[in-house]
Motif scaffolding. Structure first.
Motif, mmCIF file in Angstrom:
data_model
loop_
_atom_site.group_PDB
_atom_site.id
_atom_site.type_symbol
_atom_site.label_atom_id
_atom_site.label_comp_id
_atom_site.label_asym_id
_atom_site.label_seq_id
_atom_site.Cartn_x
_atom_site.Cartn_y
_atom_site.Cartn_z
ATOM 1 N N SER A 55 26.390 69.523 -32.044
ATOM 2 C CA SER A 55 25.773 69.101 -30.784
ATOM 3 C C SER A 55 25.149 70.314 -30.108
ATOM 4 C CB SER A 55 26.813 68.463 -29.858
ATOM 5 O OG SER A 55 27.823 69.395 -29.532
ATOM 6 N N ILE A 56 23.984 70.097 -29.518
ATOM 7 C CA ILE A 56 23.249 71.176 -28.865
ATOM 8 C C ILE A 56 23.019 70.810 -27.409
ATOM 9 C CG2 ILE A 56 21.107 72.500 -28.825
ATOM 10 C CD1 ILE A 56 20.847 72.011 -31.797
ATOM 11 N N ASN A 57 23.380 71.696 -26.518
ATOM 12 C CA ASN A 57 23.134 71.513 -25.095
ATOM 13 C C ASN A 57 22.063 72.503 -24.649
ATOM 14 O OD1 ASN A 57 25.163 69.532 -24.750
ATOM 15 N ND2 ASN A 57 26.726 71.131 -24.676
ATOM 16 N N LEU A 58 20.965 71.978 -24.140
ATOM 17 C CA LEU A 58 19.895 72.841 -23.664
ATOM 18 C C LEU A 58 20.238 73.362 -22.270
ATOM 19 C CD1 LEU A 58 16.768 70.787 -24.780
ATOM 20 C CD2 LEU A 58 17.833 72.730 -25.925
ATOM 21 N N ILE A 59 20.063 74.646 -22.065
ATOM 22 C CA ILE A 59 20.358 75.265 -20.778
ATOM 23 C C ILE A 59 19.050 75.439 -20.011
ATOM 24 C CG2 ILE A 59 21.275 77.304 -19.626
ATOM 25 C CD1 ILE A 59 23.076 77.732 -22.028
ATOM 26 N N CYS A 60 19.007 74.863 -18.824
ATOM 27 C CA CYS A 60 17.800 74.976 -18.007
ATOM 28 C C CYS A 60 17.758 76.337 -17.322
ATOM 29 C CB CYS A 60 17.776 73.875 -16.951
ATOM 30 S SG CYS A 60 17.616 72.219 -17.643
ATOM 31 N N LYS A 61 16.603 76.916 -17.286
ATOM 32 C CA LYS A 61 16.421 78.186 -16.587
ATOM 33 C C LYS A 61 15.157 78.074 -15.754
ATOM 34 C CE LYS A 61 17.161 83.094 -17.392
ATOM 35 N NZ LYS A 61 18.527 83.064 -16.885
ATOM 36 N N CYS A 62 15.353 77.921 -14.439
ATOM 37 C CA CYS A 62 14.208 77.741 -13.542
ATOM 38 C C CYS A 62 13.437 79.038 -13.352
ATOM 39 C CB CYS A 62 14.697 77.227 -12.194
ATOM 40 S SG CYS A 62 15.737 75.749 -12.311
ATOM 41 N N GLY A 63 14.112 80.135 -13.524
ATOM 42 C CA GLY A 63 13.492 81.442 -13.347
ATOM 43 C C GLY A 63 14.553 82.516 -13.468
ATOM 44 N N THR A 64 14.142 83.737 -13.445
ATOM 45 C CA THR A 64 15.094 84.837 -13.533
ATOM 46 C C THR A 64 14.483 86.088 -12.921
ATOM 47 O OG1 THR A 64 16.531 86.086 -15.029
ATOM 48 C CG2 THR A 64 14.297 85.651 -15.782
ATOM 49 N N HIS A 65 15.332 87.025 -12.606
ATOM 50 C CA HIS A 65 14.845 88.335 -12.168
ATOM 51 C C HIS A 65 15.700 89.399 -12.832
ATOM 52 C CE1 HIS A 65 17.907 90.001 -9.352
ATOM 53 N NE2 HIS A 65 18.231 88.734 -9.137
ATOM 54 N N GLY A 66 15.149 90.558 -12.969
ATOM 55 C CA GLY A 66 15.867 91.642 -13.623
ATOM 56 C C GLY A 66 15.169 92.957 -13.383
ATOM 57 N N SER A 67 15.490 93.915 -14.205
ATOM 58 C CA SER A 67 14.886 95.239 -14.056
ATOM 59 C C SER A 67 14.743 95.880 -15.421
ATOM 60 C CB SER A 67 15.740 96.128 -13.147
ATOM 61 O OG SER A 67 17.023 96.342 -13.725
ATOM 62 N N SER A 88 8.205 74.178 -12.696
ATOM 63 C CA SER A 88 9.327 73.300 -12.360
ATOM 64 C C SER A 88 9.095 71.850 -12.758
ATOM 65 C CB SER A 88 9.604 73.379 -10.854
ATOM 66 O OG SER A 88 9.906 74.697 -10.479
ATOM 67 N N GLU A 89 7.860 71.469 -12.957
ATOM 68 C CA GLU A 89 7.572 70.082 -13.305
ATOM 69 C C GLU A 89 7.788 69.805 -14.782
ATOM 70 O OE1 GLU A 89 4.273 66.686 -12.112
ATOM 71 O OE2 GLU A 89 3.677 68.781 -12.175
ATOM 72 N N THR A 90 7.674 70.835 -15.606
ATOM 73 C CA THR A 90 7.828 70.656 -17.048
ATOM 74 C C THR A 90 9.123 71.253 -17.581
ATOM 75 O OG1 THR A 90 6.576 72.699 -17.474
ATOM 76 C CG2 THR A 90 5.335 70.641 -17.388
ATOM 77 N N GLN A 91 9.733 72.163 -16.860
ATOM 78 C CA GLN A 91 10.964 72.803 -17.309
ATOM 79 C C GLN A 91 12.139 72.325 -16.462
ATOM 80 O OE1 GLN A 91 8.703 76.955 -17.784
ATOM 81 N NE2 GLN A 91 10.800 77.053 -18.481
ATOM 82 N N CYS A 92 12.877 71.366 -16.983
ATOM 83 C CA CYS A 92 14.060 70.830 -16.303
ATOM 84 C C CYS A 92 13.767 70.455 -14.852
ATOM 85 C CB CYS A 92 15.200 71.838 -16.349
ATOM 86 S SG CYS A 92 15.672 72.334 -18.012
ATOM 87 N N PRO A 93 12.832 69.540 -14.617
ATOM 88 C CA PRO A 93 12.478 69.199 -13.235
ATOM 89 C C PRO A 93 13.642 68.638 -12.432
ATOM 90 C CG PRO A 93 11.556 67.599 -14.772
ATOM 91 C CD PRO A 93 12.073 68.739 -15.593
ATOM 92 N N GLY A 94 14.589 67.975 -13.116
ATOM 93 C CA GLY A 94 15.735 67.429 -12.400
ATOM 94 C C GLY A 94 16.628 68.486 -11.795
ATOM 95 N N GLN A 95 16.461 69.715 -12.235
ATOM 96 C CA GLN A 95 17.221 70.828 -11.664
ATOM 97 C C GLN A 95 16.308 71.803 -10.939
ATOM 98 O OE1 GLN A 95 19.915 72.777 -14.388
ATOM 99 N NE2 GLN A 95 19.881 74.689 -13.243
ATOM 100 N N CYS A 96 15.182 72.132 -11.561
ATOM 101 C CA CYS A 96 14.309 73.170 -11.017
ATOM 102 C C CYS A 96 13.375 72.663 -9.922
ATOM 103 C CB CYS A 96 13.481 73.795 -12.140
ATOM 104 S SG CYS A 96 14.485 74.538 -13.448
ATOM 105 N N ALA A 97 13.159 71.351 -9.851
ATOM 106 C CA ALA A 97 12.261 70.806 -8.828
ATOM 107 C C ALA A 97 13.002 69.934 -7.816
ATOM 108 C CB ALA A 97 11.141 70.001 -9.478
ATOM 109 N N TRP A 98 14.323 69.870 -7.905
ATOM 110 C CA TRP A 98 15.079 69.112 -6.910
ATOM 111 C C TRP A 98 14.960 69.814 -5.560
ATOM 112 C CZ3 TRP A 98 19.051 69.609 -3.414
ATOM 113 C CH2 TRP A 98 19.596 68.416 -2.932
ATOM 114 N N PRO A 99 14.810 69.109 -4.462
ATOM 115 C CA PRO A 99 14.986 67.669 -4.239
ATOM 116 C C PRO A 99 13.711 66.835 -4.345
ATOM 117 C CG PRO A 99 14.823 68.783 -2.140
ATOM 118 C CD PRO A 99 14.702 69.850 -3.183
ATOM 119 N N PHE A 100 12.669 67.392 -4.982
ATOM 120 C CA PHE A 100 11.421 66.641 -5.135
ATOM 121 C C PHE A 100 11.371 65.868 -6.450
ATOM 122 C CE2 PHE A 100 10.064 70.462 -2.565
ATOM 123 C CZ PHE A 100 10.157 69.798 -1.354
ATOM 124 N N HIS A 101 12.457 65.913 -7.203
ATOM 125 C CA HIS A 101 12.550 65.185 -8.465
ATOM 126 C C HIS A 101 13.955 64.621 -8.587
ATOM 127 C CE1 HIS A 101 12.652 64.387 -12.801
ATOM 128 N NE2 HIS A 101 11.333 64.426 -12.768
#
Length: 212
Positions: A55-67, A88-101
Motif C-alpha cells: 500500500s502506498i500513501n501519498l504525502i501532500c506537500k503544499c510548499g516548503t522552505h529551507g536554506s 494548490s488547485e492541482t496539488q492536494c487541494p483538499g489540504q493545500c487550498a482549504w478552506p476554499f476546497h
C-alpha cells in the motif's frame, strides 16, 4: 584548359581521399568505444526487498522552505533562504487550498468562496504567507519553532486551520464576507484586493493571533 581539367581531377581526388579517411576514423572510434564501454550492473547487497501487495500513501506537500550555501566568493560562502510553493488547485487541494476546497479529511464543511475567484491562487497565497512567516522566524532551522527540528511547528504551522476568531477543526473562523461576491477573507490589499492569511503564533500569549 588542360591545366584547369587537371586541377579539377586533383581536387576531386583530395575530396574522395578526405571522405575515406574520415569514414575510417569514425569506424575505428566506434569499434574502440564498443570495446571499452562496460555494462552497468546493479549489485545486490543482501538487504531486504519488498514483495507482495504494497500500500502506498501519498504525502501532500503544499510548499516548503529551507536554506542552502552559495558558491564561494572571494574565499567565503554565505547561506541563503528559499521558499517553494506548489499549485494548490492541482496539488492536494483538499489540504493545500482549504478552506476554499473540500477537505480531504476531518469535518466536511462546504468550501468557502475564494476572494480572488481562484482556488489555486488563493490557496497559494495562504501557503506563501505561512512559509514566509516560517522563513523569517526560522530561516536556517535553528530559530523559533516547536517540536522536533526535523518536523518543526513554526509561526504559522503551529496554528493550522485558524484564520479568524472562533475557529475550530473544520471551521476557519468568523471571517469577513464580501457582500457582493460572498467571498471570505481577513485582509485587504492594494486596489481593493482581498486575501485570506493564516493566524500566527503569539509567543507573548501562547495563542494563535488572527487579523479578525
Amino acid at each position: 584548359m588542360a591545366s584547369s581539367s587537371a586541377s579539377k581531377h586533383l581536387l576531386s581526388f583530395i575530396l574522395l581521399l578526405s571522405l575515406f579517411c574520415f569514414s575510417s576514423a569514425a569506424r575505428s572510434l566506434a569499434e574502440t568505444s564498443d570495446q571499452t564501454q562496460q555494462p552497468i550492473l546493479f549489485q545486490y547487497h543482501n538487504g531486504p526487498l519488498l514483495t507482495g501487495k504494497i500500500s502506498i500513501n501519498l504525502i501532500c506537500k503544499c510548499g516548503t522552505h529551507g536554506s542552502s550555501k552559495s558558491s564561494f566568493i572571494r574565499g567565503k560562502s554565505s547561506k541563503f533562504a528559499y521558499i517553494w510553493v506548489g499549485n494548490s488547485e492541482t496539488q492536494c487541494p483538499g489540504q493545500c487550498a482549504w478552506p476554499f476546497h473540500q477537505p480531504i479529511y476531518g469535518p466536511q464543511s462546504p468550501p468557502l468562496v475564494a476572494p480572488n475567484n481562484d482556488v489555486g491562487l488563493d490557496g497559494m497565497i495562504i501557503n506563501l504567507a505561512s512559509l514566509l512567516a516560517g522563513t523569517v522566524t526560522n530561516p536556517f532551522g535553528n530559530g523559533f519553532y516547536q517540536g522536533p527540528k526535523e518536523a518543526p511547528l513554526e509561526a504559522a504551522s503551529a496554528c493550522p486551520g485558524v484564520y479568524a476568531k472562533g475557529a475550530y477543526p473544520g471551521y476557519a473562523g468568523d471571517l469577513l464576507v464580501d457582500a457582493t461576491t460572498g467571498a471570505s477573507y481577513n485582509a485587504n490589499g492594494l486596489n481593493g484586493k482581498k486575501y485570506l492569511l493564516p493566524a500566527l503564533f503569539d509567543p507573548s500569549s501562547s495563542t494563535c493571533s488572527t487579523l479578525v
